[in-house]
Design a protein around this motif. Sequence first.
Motif, mmCIF file in Angstrom:
data_model
loop_
_atom_site.group_PDB
_atom_site.id
_atom_site.type_symbol
_atom_site.label_atom_id
_atom_site.label_comp_id
_atom_site.label_asym_id
_atom_site.label_seq_id
_atom_site.Cartn_x
_atom_site.Cartn_y
_atom_site.Cartn_z
ATOM 1 N N LEU A 14 0.833 -1.200 0.000
ATOM 2 C CA LEU A 14 0.000 0.000 0.000
ATOM 3 C C LEU A 14 0.870 1.253 0.000
ATOM 4 N N THR A 15 1.885 1.268 0.834
ATOM 5 C CA THR A 15 2.793 2.411 0.904
ATOM 6 C C THR A 15 3.553 2.583 -0.409
ATOM 7 N N GLU A 16 3.992 1.479 -1.007
ATOM 8 C CA GLU A 16 4.706 1.555 -2.283
ATOM 9 C C GLU A 16 3.793 2.093 -3.386
ATOM 10 N N PHE A 17 2.536 1.640 -3.426
ATOM 11 C CA PHE A 17 1.617 2.123 -4.456
ATOM 12 C C PHE A 17 1.289 3.593 -4.230
ATOM 13 N N TYR A 18 1.140 3.991 -2.985
ATOM 14 C CA TYR A 18 0.900 5.407 -2.666
ATOM 15 C C TYR A 18 2.054 6.262 -3.190
ATOM 16 N N SER A 19 3.278 5.835 -2.920
ATOM 17 C CA SER A 19 4.448 6.575 -3.418
ATOM 18 C C SER A 19 4.461 6.592 -4.938
ATOM 19 N N TRP A 20 4.106 5.473 -5.548
ATOM 20 C CA TRP A 20 4.056 5.368 -7.010
ATOM 21 C C TRP A 20 3.070 6.391 -7.569
ATOM 22 N N LEU A 21 1.880 6.455 -6.963
ATOM 23 C CA LEU A 21 0.859 7.402 -7.406
ATOM 24 C C LEU A 21 1.323 8.840 -7.222
ATOM 25 N N ARG A 22 1.937 9.137 -6.072
ATOM 26 C CA ARG A 22 2.392 10.506 -5.788
ATOM 27 C C ARG A 22 3.504 10.938 -6.745
ATOM 28 N N ASP A 23 4.282 9.983 -7.252
ATOM 29 C CA ASP A 23 5.376 10.303 -8.172
ATOM 30 C C ASP A 23 4.908 10.415 -9.623
ATOM 31 N N ASP A 24 3.668 10.046 -9.898
ATOM 32 C CA ASP A 24 3.134 10.074 -11.264
ATOM 33 C C ASP A 24 2.464 11.423 -11.514
ATOM 34 N N ALA A 25 3.085 12.242 -12.355
ATOM 35 C CA ALA A 25 2.573 13.591 -12.613
ATOM 36 C C ALA A 25 1.160 13.574 -13.193
ATOM 37 N N GLY A 26 0.853 12.607 -14.039
ATOM 38 C CA GLY A 26 -0.485 12.508 -14.611
ATOM 39 C C GLY A 26 -1.539 12.252 -13.553
ATOM 40 N N VAL A 27 -1.219 11.411 -12.591
ATOM 41 C CA VAL A 27 -2.164 11.098 -11.517
ATOM 42 C C VAL A 27 -2.329 12.305 -10.598
ATOM 43 N N THR A 28 -1.239 12.882 -10.156
ATOM 44 C CA THR A 28 -1.340 14.002 -9.209
ATOM 45 C C THR A 28 -1.978 15.239 -9.835
ATOM 46 N N ARG A 29 -1.882 15.369 -11.148
ATOM 47 C CA ARG A 29 -2.501 16.491 -11.843
ATOM 48 C C ARG A 29 -4.026 16.338 -11.892
ATOM 49 N N SER A 30 -4.519 15.094 -11.847
ATOM 50 C CA SER A 30 -5.939 14.864 -12.054
ATOM 51 C C SER A 30 -6.661 14.214 -10.869
ATOM 52 N N ALA A 31 -5.966 14.051 -9.740
ATOM 53 C CA ALA A 31 -6.601 13.398 -8.588
ATOM 54 C C ALA A 31 -6.019 13.933 -7.283
ATOM 55 N N THR A 32 -6.820 13.840 -6.244
ATOM 56 C CA THR A 32 -6.361 14.124 -4.890
ATOM 57 C C THR A 32 -6.118 12.779 -4.226
ATOM 58 N N ILE A 33 -4.948 12.608 -3.627
ATOM 59 C CA ILE A 33 -4.548 11.315 -3.065
ATOM 60 C C ILE A 33 -4.126 11.509 -1.609
ATOM 61 N N SER A 34 -4.593 10.618 -0.734
ATOM 62 C CA SER A 34 -4.165 10.671 0.664
ATOM 63 C C SER A 34 -4.192 9.274 1.269
ATOM 64 N N LEU A 35 -3.467 9.118 2.358
ATOM 65 C CA LEU A 35 -3.492 7.878 3.139
ATOM 66 C C LEU A 35 -4.429 8.100 4.316
ATOM 67 N N SER A 53 -9.711 11.036 -4.936
ATOM 68 C CA SER A 53 -10.843 11.749 -5.504
ATOM 69 C C SER A 53 -10.456 12.094 -6.934
ATOM 70 N N ILE A 54 -11.224 11.559 -7.884
ATOM 71 C CA ILE A 54 -10.920 11.757 -9.296
ATOM 72 C C ILE A 54 -12.126 12.414 -9.953
ATOM 73 N N GLY A 55 -11.886 13.500 -10.670
ATOM 74 C CA GLY A 55 -12.996 14.252 -11.237
ATOM 75 C C GLY A 55 -13.152 14.170 -12.739
ATOM 76 N N SER A 56 -12.328 13.354 -13.399
ATOM 77 C CA SER A 56 -12.417 13.317 -14.861
ATOM 78 C C SER A 56 -12.090 11.925 -15.399
ATOM 79 N N LEU A 57 -12.473 11.701 -16.634
ATOM 80 C CA LEU A 57 -12.126 10.441 -17.297
ATOM 81 C C LEU A 57 -10.621 10.340 -17.499
ATOM 82 N N THR A 58 -9.983 11.468 -17.731
ATOM 83 C CA THR A 58 -8.526 11.482 -17.863
ATOM 84 C C THR A 58 -7.876 10.996 -16.569
ATOM 85 N N GLY A 59 -8.417 11.419 -15.435
ATOM 86 C CA GLY A 59 -7.912 10.972 -14.146
ATOM 87 C C GLY A 59 -8.030 9.471 -13.977
#
Length: 105
Positions: A14-35, A53-59
């Motif tokens: 879970l921690t590794e995937f969270y870090s993976w998501l936080r390091d992905d510019a496409g994800v962080t640009r289109s979603a709010t992520i928290s633990l 929280s994702i607000g678009s199909l792109t997200g």
Amino acid sequence: MELTINAAGDEQALTEFYSWLRDDAGVTRSATISLAGSRSTGEMGVFEVICMSIGSLTGLANLGIAWSNFLRSRKETPPFTITVEGELTAEQRAMLRNLDLPLSW
């Protein structure tokens, strides 16, 4: 759309995937992520879920790409379940069906 990602107790994955998501510019640009979900008071750094929280199909597409890339980086598939919360549009449902995510409706 709200998503909760649970790792069935596999905190490291879970921690590794969270870090993976936080390091992905496409994800962080289109979603709010928290633990969230500290198991006990006073036990810092112990989490049970990733909240998104994702607000678009792109997200959603960016999440699907990040998930695929994360899986390719691992020897074993982590025991994740992604729970979708809230009302979905027809387009969101179609996008989710096309992504290879471990979904729970």
